[in-house]
Design an enzyme around this catalytic site. Structure first.
Site, short mmCIF file in Angstrom:
data_model
loop_
_atom_site.label_atom_id
_atom_site.label_comp_id
_atom_site.label_asym_id
_atom_site.label_seq_id
_atom_site.Cartn_x
_atom_site.Cartn_y
_atom_site.Cartn_z
N ASP A 126 15.19 41.96 35.90
CA ASP A 126 16.37 41.60 36.66
C ASP A 126 17.20 42.88 36.82
O ASP A 126 16.98 43.87 36.11
CB ASP A 126 17.15 40.53 35.89
CG ASP A 126 18.49 40.21 36.51
OD1 ASP A 126 18.52 39.84 37.71
OD2 ASP A 126 19.51 40.35 35.81
N ASP B 133 21.26 43.17 38.03
CA ASP B 133 22.65 43.04 37.57
C ASP B 133 22.71 42.44 36.17
O ASP B 133 22.21 41.34 35.94
CB ASP B 133 23.45 42.16 38.53
CG ASP B 133 23.79 42.86 39.82
OD1 ASP B 133 24.56 43.83 39.78
OD2 ASP B 133 23.29 42.44 40.88
N ASN C 288 18.25 38.14 42.15
CA ASN C 288 18.68 36.99 42.94
C ASN C 288 19.77 37.37 43.94
O ASN C 288 20.41 36.50 44.52
CB ASN C 288 19.20 35.87 42.02
CG ASN C 288 18.14 34.82 41.75
OD1 ASN C 288 17.04 34.86 42.31
ND2 ASN C 288 18.45 33.87 40.89
N LYS D 129 15.02 33.01 41.83
CA LYS D 129 14.69 32.65 40.44
C LYS D 129 15.49 31.43 40.02
O LYS D 129 16.68 31.37 40.30
CB LYS D 129 15.04 33.83 39.51
CG LYS D 129 14.23 35.10 39.75
CD LYS D 129 14.71 36.25 38.84
CE LYS D 129 16.09 36.75 39.22
NZ LYS D 129 16.51 37.95 38.43
N ASP E 73 18.96 38.84 31.91
CA ASP E 73 20.15 38.50 31.12
C ASP E 73 20.57 37.05 31.25
O ASP E 73 21.56 36.65 30.64
CB ASP E 73 21.32 39.40 31.55
CG ASP E 73 21.82 39.05 32.95
OD1 ASP E 73 20.99 38.97 33.88
OD2 ASP E 73 23.04 38.83 33.12
#
Length: 270
Positions: A13, A15, A47, A187, A212
């Protein structure tokens, strides 16, 4: 040290995992570079619907992270793939920012402004969301247009806190129209996982998903058969990480600790 024979690909991922705002998170550059030196496939799975794949690539390069365009998957790009592959001749009204419109346009999908002409409403994060946009989306969905949501995230992590994301806007449209979303593309959807694994050219069990957020990153990995590592640098804190519903294989303070995972068992790394 991480037993790199466990996995052939590492999915990250962005961010809250690799960076936060304009700051690279601790250990990110060294970890990513180390994996590449080891001959591992690296991909970035985000995302976001407010940056194109090209925009993500530029952002990573500015932070000193190497990334090829085909190593990046965004919810905006996945939405374009979905509309092209799963829907017949869609006419799409987009609630979102320029990056989402640009990605959809790249698939030669017709975009409309009149709710009465729309067969689909595509909703992404929109920092200029207005009552008029809510009204237009409500009218289209109430008239039979299919509501497609780029990603379910209710908030997006930013330095100092978070801001409303796509999921919050989609809920408003669902409430106003009285109809649920037809599809969620990002996701943790099976569609997103299928496209990522196809790009990687690998089976799920040879891949590690690192992120995260339990309900998107970790759930994507678990639903598709990947191993998962949760980092605590984004929206999920140590207390929330103990959720009994979605259990990551590893819990790490940052991705800088990725190489401290040892052996083949599961568990938390303090």
């Amino acid at each position: 040290m991480l037993d790199t024979t466990l996995f052939d690909a590492y999915f990250f991922d962005l961010d809250g995992t690799v960076f936060l705002g304009d700051r690279l998170l601790p250990g990110a550059a060294e970890t990513l570079a180390g994996l590449r030196v080891s001959g591992k496939k690296v991909m970035f799975l985000t995302n976001t619907s407010v940056q194109t794949r090209e925009g993500c690539q530029v952002r990573l390069h500015k932070l000193g992270v190497d990334a090829e365009l085909e190593e990046i998957m965004t919810a905006a790009y996945a939405a374009g793939l979905y509309l092209r592959e799963q829907e017949a001749r869609p006419r799409v009204l987009i609630i979102g920012e320029s990056a989402l419109k640009e990605e959809v346009d790249g698939f030669q999908i017709e975009q409309v402004q009149n709710p009465a002409e729309a067969t689909h409403i595509l909703v992404g994060m929109d920092r200029a969301f207005t009552y008029a946009k809510l009204q237009a989306a409500m009218e289209a969905v109430s008239s039979g247009a299919r509501l497609i949501v780029t990603n379910p995230d209710p908030v997006c992590p930013v330095p100092g806190g978070s801001i409303p994301d796509t999921g919050a806007l989609a809920k408003a449209i669902e409430t106003a129209s009285g109809k649920s979303a037809w599809a969620m593309i990002g996701k943790p959807s099976a569609f997103y996982a299928e496209k990522v694994l196809a790009k990687a050219g690998l089976s799920a069990e040879r891949c590690l998903m690192v992120g995260d957020r339990l309900e998107t990153d970790i759930l994507l990995g678990r639903k598709s058969g990947m191993k998962t590592a949760l980092v605590l640098t984004g929206v999920t804190d140590r207390c929330a990480a103990e959720s009994p519903e979605i259990v990551p294989d590893y819990i790490l303070p940052t991705i800088g600790q990725l190489f401290s995972i040892a052996g083949t068992g599961t568990g938390a790394v303090s």
